[in-house]
Design an enzyme around this catalytic site. Structure first.
Site, PDB file in Angstrom:
ATOM      1  N   ARG A  47       0.859  -1.195   0.000  1.00  0.00           N
ATOM      2  CA  ARG A  47       0.000   0.000   0.000  1.00  0.00           C
ATOM      3  C   ARG A  47       0.888   1.236   0.000  1.00  0.00           C
ATOM      4  O   ARG A  47       0.629   2.227  -0.669  1.00  0.00           O
ATOM      5  CB  ARG A  47      -0.956   0.005   1.198  1.00  0.00           C
ATOM      6  CG  ARG A  47      -1.684   1.332   1.349  1.00  0.00           C
ATOM      7  CD  ARG A  47      -2.952   1.301   2.206  1.00  0.00           C
ATOM      8  NE  ARG A  47      -2.923   0.414   3.338  1.00  0.00           N
ATOM      9  CZ  ARG A  47      -2.237   0.605   4.472  1.00  0.00           C
ATOM     10  NH1 ARG A  47      -1.493   1.691   4.637  1.00  0.00           N
ATOM     11  NH2 ARG A  47      -2.272  -0.283   5.450  1.00  0.00           N
ATOM     12  N   TYR A  99     -16.020  17.413 -15.143  1.00  0.00           N
ATOM     13  CA  TYR A  99     -16.578  16.072 -15.330  1.00  0.00           C
ATOM     14  C   TYR A  99     -17.684  15.830 -14.291  1.00  0.00           C
ATOM     15  O   TYR A  99     -17.521  16.171 -13.112  1.00  0.00           O
ATOM     16  CB  TYR A  99     -15.431  15.050 -15.204  1.00  0.00           C
ATOM     17  CG  TYR A  99     -15.884  13.642 -15.016  1.00  0.00           C
ATOM     18  CD1 TYR A  99     -16.653  13.010 -15.991  1.00  0.00           C
ATOM     19  CD2 TYR A  99     -15.570  12.929 -13.868  1.00  0.00           C
ATOM     20  CE1 TYR A  99     -17.089  11.701 -15.814  1.00  0.00           C
ATOM     21  CE2 TYR A  99     -15.987  11.623 -13.690  1.00  0.00           C
ATOM     22  CZ  TYR A  99     -16.751  11.021 -14.665  1.00  0.00           C
ATOM     23  OH  TYR A  99     -17.180   9.733 -14.481  1.00  0.00           O
ATOM     24  N   ASP A 173      -7.112  19.259 -13.892  1.00  0.00           N
ATOM     25  CA  ASP A 173      -7.388  17.914 -14.402  1.00  0.00           C
ATOM     26  C   ASP A 173      -6.962  17.899 -15.869  1.00  0.00           C
ATOM     27  O   ASP A 173      -7.586  18.535 -16.714  1.00  0.00           O
ATOM     28  CB  ASP A 173      -8.888  17.614 -14.235  1.00  0.00           C
ATOM     29  CG  ASP A 173      -9.271  16.226 -14.726  1.00  0.00           C
ATOM     30  OD1 ASP A 173      -8.581  15.681 -15.610  1.00  0.00           O
ATOM     31  OD2 ASP A 173     -10.289  15.697 -14.255  1.00  0.00           O
ATOM     32  N   LYS A 198      -8.150   6.916 -19.227  1.00  0.00           N
ATOM     33  CA  LYS A 198      -8.368   7.465 -20.568  1.00  0.00           C
ATOM     34  C   LYS A 198      -7.096   7.356 -21.405  1.00  0.00           C
ATOM     35  O   LYS A 198      -6.598   6.282 -21.607  1.00  0.00           O
ATOM     36  CB  LYS A 198      -8.852   8.909 -20.454  1.00  0.00           C
ATOM     37  CG  LYS A 198      -9.883   9.122 -19.342  1.00  0.00           C
ATOM     38  CD  LYS A 198     -11.141   8.316 -19.554  1.00  0.00           C
ATOM     39  CE  LYS A 198     -12.222   8.760 -18.624  1.00  0.00           C
ATOM     40  NZ  LYS A 198     -12.888   7.820 -17.811  1.00  0.00           N
TER      41      LYS A 198
HETATM   42  C1  PLP Z   1     -11.942  14.680 -17.146  1.00  0.00           C
HETATM   43  C2  PLP Z   1     -12.138  13.525 -16.206  1.00  0.00           C
HETATM   44  N1  PLP Z   1     -11.641  13.595 -14.976  1.00  0.00           N
HETATM   45  C3  PLP Z   1     -11.800  12.587 -14.086  1.00  0.00           C
HETATM   46  C4  PLP Z   1     -12.530  11.452 -14.415  1.00  0.00           C
HETATM   47  C5  PLP Z   1     -12.719  10.380 -13.387  1.00  0.00           C
HETATM   48  O1  PLP Z   1     -11.857   9.316 -13.641  1.00  0.00           O
HETATM   49  P1  PLP Z   1     -12.139   7.792 -13.283  1.00  0.00           P
HETATM   50  O2  PLP Z   1     -13.322   7.361 -14.081  1.00  0.00           O
HETATM   51  O3  PLP Z   1     -10.862   7.114 -13.651  1.00  0.00           O
HETATM   52  O4  PLP Z   1     -12.430   7.743 -11.813  1.00  0.00           O
HETATM   53  C6  PLP Z   1     -13.067  11.337 -15.690  1.00  0.00           C
HETATM   54  C7  PLP Z   1     -13.829  10.128 -16.059  1.00  0.00           C
HETATM   55  O5  PLP Z   1     -14.527  10.097 -17.064  1.00  0.00           O
HETATM   56  C8  PLP Z   1     -12.874  12.401 -16.612  1.00  0.00           C
HETATM   57  O6  PLP Z   1     -13.394  12.360 -17.859  1.00  0.00           O
END
Ligand code: PLP
Length: 378
Positions: A47, A99, A173, A198
């Site tokens: 961990r 998001y 992000d 992604k």
């Molecule tokens: C721009 C963005 N940030 C964060 C996330 C969250 O990521 P995760 O699905 O890996 O938890 C997503 C998921 O679609 C996203 O598109």
């Protein structure tokens, strides 16, 4: 070293024991110690740290131009860990087009722990300045945003945020752009976050998240939280993301090349109302996008004529574009955000147009992709 070289080598040395060129998957939860309190090479428990995860974390740090990387079980686990830097009562200023899952985490979960959130239009640096309060400790933005592709001037926002008396942290992000297109730390951000699910992994076979920072003291607080909270990425998933990253530059070039041909096709199509793509001349921040990003990326949104019903019919009519959530893989995907990825923001200030369709353009032959969209729109 240049980006393409770092993507293949950063954090990864041939195994000192046997010369294995690829970082092995260290399936171990614990490590034999040489004596009490004398772990070998600092590894005690997985961990806290695992060699496969460490290779990925070091690679991520190098790609983002940071000094410290951290890998998590999902993008939202990474986001949640950043928010745990704050004390109750802190105010967070976030973009009003983040998001849907990020909005849900902030609005439905973290508010209950006495964090206060304001959602503002970060594409306008003045509205960021206006929304900062004496309690603001974190500014959170996405650029380009999901799903409307809005672009925020990271450097301008960083200057505003950092000249505020309490010097809040600025987190970006960077999921849509990836470090190949845009490096927020070099533009003044303190923290970069990714959904590695992604483009970084790139093959739609892993769920993962990342944080990268430059500052040592901030990194120490985050490593403490990563271990104390425990939402770490496992060794197999770390290996898969490391492998995916090796082709990130090639993939991002092809995603953008295909996307720009598709944008031109959509913009000229009589059944398409409006196209959202940072590198298209109709995009309101086209000049900024061209300054801040190396290319336009692989994500496109567009409004179809005929409302939600037409959007649903379209996404159910493609054959090659798979009707699916998520994005950033080698294969092309299509969805209706209002009914799928962004359902959790329905009725909120982040509500999206029901006739919006989002494409994650893959790296297939673009002629096949165009033919599929042509028949589906037809
Ligand atoms: C721009 C963005 N940030 C964060 C996330 C969250 O990521 P995760 O699905 O890996 O938890 C997503 C998921 O679609 C996203 O598109």
């Amino acid at each position: 070293m240049k980006f393409e070289t770092l993507a293949i080598h950063a954090g990864q040395e041939p195994d000192p024991n046997n010369g294995a060129v690829m970082t092995p998957v260290y399936f171990t939860s614990t490590y034999k110690q040489d004596g009490v309190g004398r772990p070998r090479q600092g590894y005690e428990y997985s961990r806290t740290m695992n060699p496969t995860r460490k290779a990925l974390q070091d690679c991520l740090a190098a790609l983002e131009g940071g000094n410290f990387g951290l890998a998590f079980a999902s993008g939202l686990a990474a986001t949640d860990t950043v928010l745990r830097l704050l004390d109750s009562g802190a105010h967070v200023l976030a973009g009003n087009d983040v998001y849907g899952g990020t909005f849900r985490l902030f609005d439905k979960v973290l508010r209950r722990f006495s964090l206060d959130f304001t959602f503002a239009d970060t594409t306008d640096p003045e509205s960021v300045a206006d929304a900062l309060t004496p309690s603001t400790r974190l500014v959170w933005l996405e650029t380009p945003t999901n799903p409307l592709m809005r672009v925020t001037d990271i450097r301008a926002v960083a200057e505003i945020v950092h000249s505020h008396p309490n010097r809040p942290l600025l987190a970006v992000d960077n999921t849509f752009a990836t470090p190949y297109l845009q490096r927020p730390l070099e533009l003044g951000a303190d923290i970069v976050v990714h959904s590695m699910t992604k483009y970084l992994s790139g093959h739609s076979d892993v769920v993962g998240g990342a944080i990268v920072v430059k500052d040592k003291e901030l990194a120490e607080r985050l490593y403490f939280l990563q271990n104390a909270v425990g939402a770490i990425l496992g060794p197999m998933d770390s290996f898969l993301v490391l492998r995916g990253i090796k082709t990130l530059p090639l993939r991002m070039e092809r995603h953008a090349e295909n996307a720009s041909a598709i944008v031109d096709f959509l913009a000229a199509h009589p059944k398409v109302e409006k196209v959202y793509y940072p590198y298209h001349e109709s995009h309101p921040q086209n000049q900024l996008a061209r300054r801040q990003m190396k290319n336009g990326g692989g994500m496109i949104s567009f409004l179809v004529k005929g409302g939600h019903e037409a959007a649903v019919r379209l996404v159910e009519s493609t054959e090659l574009f798979a009707l699916a959530e998520s994005l950033g893989g080698v294969e092309s995907l299509i969805e209706v955000p209002a009914a799928m990825t962004h359902l959790s923001v329905a009725g909120s200030q982040l509500d999206v147009d029901p006739s919006l369709v989002r494409l994650s353009v893959g790296i297939e032959n673009v002629e096949d992709l165009l033919a599929d969209l042509r028949q589906a729109l037809g």
